[in-house]
Design a protein around this motif. Sequence first.
Motif, mmCIF file in Angstrom:
data_model
loop_
_atom_site.group_PDB
_atom_site.id
_atom_site.type_symbol
_atom_site.label_atom_id
_atom_site.label_comp_id
_atom_site.label_asym_id
_atom_site.label_seq_id
_atom_site.Cartn_x
_atom_site.Cartn_y
_atom_site.Cartn_z
ATOM 1 N N ARG A 209 0.812 -1.222 0.000
ATOM 2 C CA ARG A 209 0.000 0.000 0.000
ATOM 3 C C ARG A 209 0.842 1.268 0.000
ATOM 4 O O ARG A 209 0.343 2.361 -0.296
ATOM 5 C CB ARG A 209 -0.969 0.004 1.186
ATOM 6 C CG ARG A 209 -2.130 -0.946 0.978
ATOM 7 C CD ARG A 209 -3.218 -0.778 1.992
ATOM 8 N NE ARG A 209 -4.007 0.431 1.818
ATOM 9 C CZ ARG A 209 -5.150 0.676 2.459
ATOM 10 N NH1 ARG A 209 -5.632 -0.231 3.314
ATOM 11 N NH2 ARG A 209 -5.826 1.787 2.258
ATOM 12 N N HIS A 210 2.118 1.125 0.306
ATOM 13 C CA HIS A 210 3.008 2.287 0.292
ATOM 14 C C HIS A 210 3.406 2.701 -1.119
ATOM 15 O O HIS A 210 3.978 3.795 -1.319
ATOM 16 C CB HIS A 210 4.281 1.964 1.075
ATOM 17 C CG HIS A 210 5.104 0.882 0.428
ATOM 18 N ND1 HIS A 210 4.808 -0.467 0.584
ATOM 19 C CD2 HIS A 210 6.195 0.932 -0.393
ATOM 20 C CE1 HIS A 210 5.684 -1.185 -0.094
ATOM 21 N NE2 HIS A 210 6.528 -0.367 -0.697
ATOM 22 N N ARG A 211 3.150 1.868 -2.104
ATOM 23 C CA ARG A 211 3.594 2.177 -3.465
ATOM 24 C C ARG A 211 2.958 3.467 -3.963
ATOM 25 O O ARG A 211 1.749 3.657 -3.867
ATOM 26 C CB ARG A 211 3.241 1.028 -4.407
ATOM 27 C CG ARG A 211 4.078 -0.217 -4.198
ATOM 28 C CD ARG A 211 3.629 -1.355 -5.097
ATOM 29 N NE ARG A 211 4.462 -2.532 -4.922
ATOM 30 C CZ ARG A 211 4.172 -3.749 -5.391
ATOM 31 N NH1 ARG A 211 3.043 -3.937 -6.082
ATOM 32 N NH2 ARG A 211 4.987 -4.756 -5.185
ATOM 33 N N ALA A 212 3.779 4.326 -4.536
ATOM 34 C CA ALA A 212 3.297 5.623 -5.000
ATOM 35 C C ALA A 212 2.338 5.499 -6.173
ATOM 36 O O ALA A 212 1.508 6.392 -6.400
ATOM 37 C CB ALA A 212 4.497 6.501 -5.396
ATOM 38 N N ARG A 215 -3.315 3.421 -5.548
ATOM 39 C CA ARG A 215 -4.245 4.091 -4.644
ATOM 40 C C ARG A 215 -5.401 3.158 -4.340
ATOM 41 O O ARG A 215 -5.992 2.571 -5.260
ATOM 42 C CB ARG A 215 -4.777 5.388 -5.246
ATOM 43 C CG ARG A 215 -5.748 6.099 -4.300
ATOM 44 C CD ARG A 215 -6.043 7.512 -4.682
ATOM 45 N NE ARG A 215 -6.972 8.122 -3.749
ATOM 46 C CZ ARG A 215 -7.467 9.351 -3.876
ATOM 47 N NH1 ARG A 215 -7.108 10.102 -4.903
ATOM 48 N NH2 ARG A 215 -8.302 9.835 -2.989
#
Length: 538
Positions: A209-212, A215
């Motif tokens: 979920r941290h991936r830029a 969303r």
Amino acid sequence: MTAERFEGDWDHIIVGAGSAGCVLANRLSADPRRRVLLMEAGGEARHPYLHVPAGFLKTFRDPRFNWNFATEPGPGVNGRTIHTPRGRVLGGSSAINGHLWVRGSARDFDDWAQAGCRGWSHADVLPHFRSLEDYRDDAHRGAGGPQHISDIPALHPIVADFLEGGAECGLARNPDYNGAAQEGVFTYQRSIRRGRRFSAASAFLAPVRHRANLRVVTGAQVLRIETAAGRAIGITFTRDGQTLTAHAAGDIVLAAGAIGSPQLLQVSGLGPAALSHALGVPVIADNPGVGENLQDHYAMRVVHRVTRPVTLNEQARPPRLWWEMARWLLTRRGMLAYSPAHAGAFVRSRDTLEEPDLQFVFTPASYSEEGVTGQLQDVPGMTIGVWQCRPESRGSVRATGADPRQAPAIQPNYLMAPEDRAAAVAGLRVARRLMGTRALAPWSAEETAPGPAQVSDDALLAYAQAKGSTVYHLCGTCRMGSDGAPVTPELRVRGIDALRVADASVMPRIVSANTNATTMMIAVKAAAMILGQPATTP
């Protein structure tokens, strides 16, 4: 209300953050050049009920986590409507299910390929299954994948005797029903890690979920798929009282499940033209098969009262429940760390069959509600549930209004095929044989369901029709195939570009298994096709 543009430009939009959607989000966003939007109508999976394995009993009807669908009155089940849980939370049904990890037999997938789904044979899908798993590294299983799978850590003494009873009935002990062969008696493998539920959201979404470029949007109800010039270009959805749109440059992927995906296609004018007209929505593409071919496993149970107060029924009541709660909090062990089914079997109802046609689940507990799970009884009990591996009855899911927030009409047509009625009777007879072994005799006080008076085939069928229920394995409503099926073997929706379906709805025929593992495999293969990647293992 006029739709407003949702911020961001996306390469892919995934509708539904259940078992398939979480896998898709993980795999597609692994390419940092692809911007991925994952939409979920439910909320975050924070509640303790969603993490304690035994919490499934509490989520069974809780509208915070569950769509709580119901079938239409069924002609084969005495006109009953049947409660049909579906997950409405990150992780979808993998956040509320019974944890069992069951792939199905090699023949299931070879039959798919033989029926026109090229690329879906067992040899084709095995690498995708293996890439999912963190279990064991060998020719059949995978290790190091995102989905942790565990064996039951300790055998309840009644479960141990059930396994011994299976041997009395001529069933070999199968060390891995997900390995070389299904048949035999075994303990179930579970999507439980260190005593906690390990849902698709835990396995695939939480780590990325941290991936830029990813969303995740919760509380977002998709209303329709937007199209232009024969192409899917975006979605319209509601969130926080606003109606918004999001656009995608690449494929939109429906992962809303066997109920949600066909309903969304239908209200978007991408289902049967006659239904589109009835709903008052423009016909974008006439896809008569959307919503048809619904399949599910329909289960019956044989219940015995147990001679001693040693079952889960007693452990689930105070004061013993308080001890179990403390034990789970301190050690992540005990009753609260169990899956509902501890052991099971795949059995051929007659020797002339090449493959098992019956699946069994066994638990040292008994339930007061109809169906395999529900409220625990006040007296000690043990239960064996049985269902036909490959039912012949077919049903449908049809939108009842242009707004998908209006529940669709779900008609599984349980027990309408004569083969299914015969299998129900055969399954109850085999279940009785398994419960009547010498090994289980010291535990059994009496049969309470169907009851010793129910002896004839007619009586057992009447019991199945009156008391059986779903095992929550709905699938098939956006069938893939090459013979006019609504979805191609590449998972593309016919009649429209840039739109795919990748969830349990694409199964052309139900697998001889619980459906969660196969649903995840479908999503892995879908992502590989979208990304142009070959099947790989960790």
